[in-house]
Design an enzyme around this catalytic site. Structure first.
Site, short mmCIF file in Angstrom:
data_model
loop_
_atom_site.label_atom_id
_atom_site.label_comp_id
_atom_site.label_asym_id
_atom_site.label_seq_id
_atom_site.Cartn_x
_atom_site.Cartn_y
_atom_site.Cartn_z
N PRO A 1 -14.13 19.11 37.78
CA PRO A 1 -13.35 18.72 36.36
C PRO A 1 -14.54 19.11 35.32
O PRO A 1 -15.54 18.52 35.09
CB PRO A 1 -13.18 17.38 36.78
N CYS B 1 -20.73 12.80 33.62
CA CYS B 1 -20.82 13.58 32.38
C CYS B 1 -22.00 13.29 31.91
O CYS B 1 -22.51 12.30 31.38
CB CYS B 1 -19.84 13.18 31.35
N LYS C 1 -17.76 10.70 41.00
CA LYS C 1 -18.59 11.92 40.92
C LYS C 1 -19.89 11.34 40.21
O LYS C 1 -19.67 10.73 39.24
CB LYS C 1 -17.77 13.13 40.21
N GLY D 1 -17.79 24.43 40.56
CA GLY D 1 -17.71 24.47 38.91
C GLY D 1 -17.66 25.99 38.25
O GLY D 1 -16.85 26.66 38.45
#
Length: 323
Positions: free
Chosen positions: A7, A98, A139, A223
């Protein structure tokens, strides 16, 4: 072995999820993070970032999609996770990786790796709130500025109820700077009893082989490597199975580029659609020399009709972008 599509906020939206999963080799994908602050979000917030919920939480190619949430309030995250499940989410994923400054300043993403107790509380509350048959996953990165607390964070997430962990093998401070510290993935696997996915710096089949050797991880999440080489998952799966595989050519990739552009024009205004096309094309330059020349032609072009022409979509070159 499972191969997942990562993601990536601002990059892997529903359009790119659709196009990449059409290529094959991806077992499941995850939405961009849905930011949860201090309230129960409306269903429209989920629909915006996870429109696949309207089609059984699968991409058009049939690949399962998971819903990712980001936040720091255990109760609020739990309430929103429950709503996501009501809307059709088959798995709830929690973002503790993130590295964006704006996200971290508002107490979201990798900054929470400074607080293992909070990580545990978040996963525990979300796990309690969603139906028992729906997995909760997480994650994480190795830490904020040091990997010293990585094992404590991983243990907190696993003991809180995470069904598996995806470990991006860098700290927040390291961002996306090479190398990825795959050896820490092995250390995480030693302290938790749930499956661990290795993530970070897997651009080629050789990278995957080295990652597997160093990390010992059976499962991987791809990714930027997959965005740059849309058939990387197929290449890795073939190598795993000992099957000869011919990588997809630039010519064979053209229908995917055109489909991406077609969807971008329908989703975005004429002001923003060209930027999305350039964003993906710029990443393709890493895997395809032919993309370099096309990007040079497109990089200063903002007219949708001319972009369609450069992509060989003459029949659509007379169309204008629609919001």
């Amino acid at each position: 072995m499972q191969i997942a599509l990562a993601p990536m906020e601002g990059l892997v939206d529903n359009i790119l999820r659709d196009v990449l999963t059409r290529v094959g080799g991806i077992d499941w994908c995850v939405t961009e993070f849905i930011r949860v602050c201090d309230r129960l979000l409306p269903a429209s917030s989920f629909d915006k970032l996870a429109p696949e919920l309207r089609q059984g939480a699968r991409t058009a190619a049939g690949v399962p999609m998971r819903v990712q949430l980001l936040g720091s309030d255990p109760v609020c995250l739990a309430e929103n996770a429950a709503l996501a499940c009501e809307l059709g989410a088959p798995v709830i994923d929690l973002n503790f990786g993130c590295p964006a400054k704006t996200v971290n300043k508002s107490r979201g993403g990798a900054v929470l790796l400074k607080e293992p107790e909070l990580l545990h509380a978040i996963v525990r509350e979300v796990r309690r709130a969603v139906p028992a048959h729906i997995p909760v996953t997480a994650k994480m990165r190795l830490g904020y500025d040091s990997p010293d607390g990585a094992l404590d964070c991983a243990t907190a997430l696993a003991e809180g109820g995470s069904a598996h962990l995806v470990v991006h093998a860098r700290t927040k401070v390291e961002g996306y700077k090479p190398p990825a510290h795959w050896e820490w993935v092995a250390r995480v696997q030693d302290v938790v009893k749930v499956p661990v996915f290795a993530n970070g710096e897997i651009w080629t089949v050789d990278d995957w082989r080295r990652c597997r050797e160093v990390s010992g991880a059976e499962h991987i999440m791809l990714g930027r490597g997959l965005v740059s080489r849309p058939d990387l998952a197929l290449q890795i799966a073939a190598a795993r199975d000992g099957i000869e595989y011919q990588p997809i050519s630039w010519e064979a990739l053209q229908p995917l580029l055109r489909e991406f552009w077609r969807q971008a024009q329908h989703k975005l205004s004429p002001r923003y659609a060209p930027g999305r096309m350039k964003q993906w094309l710029a990443m393709l330059t890493r895997g395809y020399p032919e993309a370099v020349a096309l990007f040079a032609e497109l990089r200063r072009e903002d007219d949708c009709q001319r972009i369609s022409g450069l992509l060989g979509m003459e029949e659509q070159a007379a169309l204008v972008c629609v919001a």
